[in-house]
Design a protein around this motif. Sequence first.
Motif, PDB file in Angstrom:
ATOM      1  N   VAL A 184       0.841  -1.195   0.000  1.00 56.01           N
ATOM      2  CA  VAL A 184       0.000   0.000   0.000  1.00 56.01           C
ATOM      3  C   VAL A 184       0.879   1.249   0.000  1.00 56.01           C
ATOM      4  N   ALA A 185       0.494   2.242  -0.799  1.00 58.84           N
ATOM      5  CA  ALA A 185       1.112   3.562  -0.745  1.00 58.84           C
ATOM      6  C   ALA A 185       0.277   4.412   0.211  1.00 58.84           C
ATOM      7  N   VAL A 186       0.857   4.783   1.341  1.00 51.74           N
ATOM      8  CA  VAL A 186       0.103   5.491   2.379  1.00 51.74           C
ATOM      9  C   VAL A 186       0.428   6.983   2.390  1.00 51.74           C
ATOM     10  N   ILE A 187       1.718   7.304   2.394  1.00 55.54           N
ATOM     11  CA  ILE A 187       2.137   8.697   2.495  1.00 55.54           C
ATOM     12  C   ILE A 187       2.772   9.186   1.199  1.00 55.54           C
ATOM     13  N   SER A 188       3.655   8.387   0.622  1.00 57.35           N
ATOM     14  CA  SER A 188       4.362   8.790  -0.595  1.00 57.35           C
ATOM     15  C   SER A 188       3.612   8.303  -1.834  1.00 57.35           C
ATOM     16  N   ASP A 189       4.214   8.516  -2.989  1.00 60.77           N
ATOM     17  CA  ASP A 189       3.617   8.077  -4.252  1.00 60.77           C
ATOM     18  C   ASP A 189       4.006   6.648  -4.607  1.00 60.77           C
ATOM     19  N   THR A 190       4.870   6.035  -3.787  1.00 59.31           N
ATOM     20  CA  THR A 190       5.273   4.645  -4.008  1.00 59.31           C
ATOM     21  C   THR A 190       4.839   3.811  -2.804  1.00 59.31           C
ATOM     22  N   PHE A 191       4.970   2.485  -2.898  1.00 58.00           N
ATOM     23  CA  PHE A 191       4.536   1.609  -1.814  1.00 58.00           C
ATOM     24  C   PHE A 191       5.331   1.896  -0.542  1.00 58.00           C
ATOM     25  N   ASP A 192       4.604   2.139   0.564  1.00 54.48           N
ATOM     26  CA  ASP A 192       5.236   2.445   1.849  1.00 54.48           C
ATOM     27  C   ASP A 192       5.243   1.250   2.796  1.00 54.48           C
ATOM     28  N   ILE A 193       4.356   0.304   2.552  1.00 53.41           N
ATOM     29  CA  ILE A 193       4.311  -0.905   3.374  1.00 53.41           C
ATOM     30  C   ILE A 193       4.060  -2.085   2.443  1.00 53.41           C
ATOM     31  N   ALA A 194       4.752  -3.186   2.697  1.00 48.18           N
ATOM     32  CA  ALA A 194       4.658  -4.326   1.784  1.00 48.18           C
ATOM     33  C   ALA A 194       4.859  -5.635   2.521  1.00 48.18           C
ATOM     34  N   ASN A 195       4.217  -6.675   1.998  1.00 46.29           N
ATOM     35  CA  ASN A 195       4.432  -8.026   2.484  1.00 46.29           C
ATOM     36  C   ASN A 195       4.646  -8.932   1.274  1.00 46.29           C
ATOM     37  N   ALA A 196       5.638  -9.813   1.381  1.00 41.35           N
ATOM     38  CA  ALA A 196       5.941 -10.715   0.271  1.00 41.35           C
ATOM     39  C   ALA A 196       6.192 -12.118   0.796  1.00 41.35           C
ATOM     40  N   ASP A 201      12.582 -23.685  -4.590  1.00 37.52           N
ATOM     41  CA  ASP A 201      12.464 -25.048  -5.099  1.00 37.52           C
ATOM     42  C   ASP A 201      12.757 -26.104  -4.035  1.00 37.52           C
ATOM     43  N   ASN A 202      13.614 -25.780  -3.064  1.00 39.99           N
ATOM     44  CA  ASN A 202      13.962 -26.766  -2.041  1.00 39.99           C
ATOM     45  C   ASN A 202      12.927 -26.856  -0.912  1.00 39.99           C
ATOM     46  N   GLY A 203      11.827 -26.106  -1.051  1.00 40.45           N
ATOM     47  CA  GLY A 203      10.759 -26.143  -0.054  1.00 40.45           C
ATOM     48  C   GLY A 203      10.794 -25.016   0.959  1.00 40.45           C
ATOM     49  N   CYS A 204      11.889 -24.258   0.998  1.00 38.32           N
ATOM     50  CA  CYS A 204      11.977 -23.131   1.933  1.00 38.32           C
ATOM     51  C   CYS A 204      10.971 -22.054   1.554  1.00 38.32           C
ATOM     52  N   VAL A 205      10.367 -21.444   2.576  1.00 41.22           N
ATOM     53  CA  VAL A 205       9.419 -20.352   2.389  1.00 41.22           C
ATOM     54  C   VAL A 205       9.880 -19.156   3.224  1.00 41.22           C
ATOM     55  N   ALA A 206       9.890 -17.982   2.615  1.00 39.31           N
ATOM     56  CA  ALA A 206      10.261 -16.757   3.325  1.00 39.31           C
ATOM     57  C   ALA A 206       9.099 -15.777   3.293  1.00 39.31           C
ATOM     58  N   ASN A 207       8.761 -15.244   4.462  1.00 44.43           N
ATOM     59  CA  ASN A 207       7.696 -14.261   4.581  1.00 44.43           C
ATOM     60  C   ASN A 207       8.310 -12.944   5.051  1.00 44.43           C
ATOM     61  N   LEU A 208       8.225 -11.920   4.202  1.00 45.54           N
ATOM     62  CA  LEU A 208       8.899 -10.649   4.474  1.00 45.54           C
ATOM     63  C   LEU A 208       7.890  -9.520   4.623  1.00 45.54           C
ATOM     64  N   THR A 209       8.111  -8.687   5.647  1.00 47.19           N
ATOM     65  CA  THR A 209       7.294  -7.491   5.859  1.00 47.19           C
ATOM     66  C   THR A 209       8.218  -6.285   5.987  1.00 47.19           C
ATOM     67  N   ALA A 210       7.885  -5.218   5.271  1.00 48.73           N
ATOM     68  CA  ALA A 210       8.665  -3.981   5.357  1.00 48.73           C
ATOM     69  C   ALA A 210       7.720  -2.796   5.397  1.00 48.73           C
ATOM     70  N   SER A 211       8.044  -1.829   6.249  1.00 46.57           N
ATOM     71  CA  SER A 211       7.228  -0.623   6.371  1.00 46.57           C
ATOM     72  C   SER A 211       8.117   0.565   6.713  1.00 46.57           C
ATOM     73  N   ARG A 212       7.824   1.716   6.114  1.00 47.22           N
ATOM     74  CA  ARG A 212       8.536   2.935   6.485  1.00 47.22           C
ATOM     75  C   ARG A 212       7.580   3.960   7.092  1.00 47.22           C
ATOM     76  N   ILE A 213       6.472   3.471   7.632  1.00 48.82           N
ATOM     77  CA  ILE A 213       5.510   4.353   8.301  1.00 48.82           C
ATOM     78  C   ILE A 213       5.162   3.795   9.674  1.00 48.82           C
TER      79      ILE A 213
END
Length: 333
Positions: A184-196, A201-213
């Motif tokens: 979501v872009a909350v304050i700026s014109d680009t994404f300010d908070i994200a989850n990925a 292939d080896n079965g590993c899963v990574a869950n990433l969260t980043a926010s600058r607000i």
Amino acid sequence: MLKVGVFGAGHLGKIHIQQWLQIPGIILVGFFDPNDDNAATTITEYQIKRYTNAEDLISAADALDIVTNTTSHFDIAKACLLQSRHLFIEKPMTHTMEEARELVKLVAEANVKCQIGHVERYNPAMLALRNKKLEPMFIETHRLAQFNPRGTDVAVILDLMIHDIDIILHLVKSPVRRISASGVAVISDTFDIANARIEFDNGCVANLTASRISLKKMRKMRLFQRDAYIGIDFLDKKTEIIRLKGDNEEKGFFDFPIEIGAGQQKMISVEMPNINEVNAIREELADFALAILQDKPVSVSVYDGLHAMDVAHQILHKMMMQVNNDNAEKVFQ
């Protein structure tokens, strides 16, 4: 002695200049920054030469450190590589994937050292795990920062999340199978908070969260692997390892038993690796200089930078697709 020049004397550029001045075997020949205010404060504080012509700085140095806005990275790097100069480039290494791929080719043609500034590789909490066997199958990261207008020229994925992307790709030696993301872009014109979510292939899963607000800062990574949990706090520089001990291992100081059913017990070991207090930026710059002086590979290569950028842009693409789909649904409601 290695002669170094710095492009950019903004907030981070000044930090790099300060650290270069404290690294043995380095001659800091000067810096280039078109902003007169940045230049004036840098000259006053560090008493180093300002170059008003970029080509003159490139000619005077053996290696250049690019700490400018991301949009200018490629043009400066290309000019340096055409003169066969070694390069240190702050992350992300370029503004676009096209520039990144071209940069990789130029580095190979120039046959020089090029290191990308993924500084969290040198965080003391990460360095404490250098001799540990890390084979994570689930990774969770949270990188939260308070809002700062500096850096909002790019989405939070390329500003903050890319640190964690680089470390995850460094740890998980497997191709990426699938990526999903939202933001979501909350304050700026680009994404300010994200989850990925990144699946390998080896079965590993990574869950990433980043926010600058966020109201508070957080930079944590949790690794889960067979018989072990590893917690890394990049902000407070702390690391912990909690694992199941083998039946024949001797009891340690921080061990305690747990019941696993049918009267069976397993011993849990808690380890707090020794953290050496080091300046991560100085460490990465000194490591880059050493790679040049000793003619050895850099620790964070241009290929590492390209890989991290590729995954970051895939995440960004997934988020843009999600926004476009949501907008399309609203139109037809």
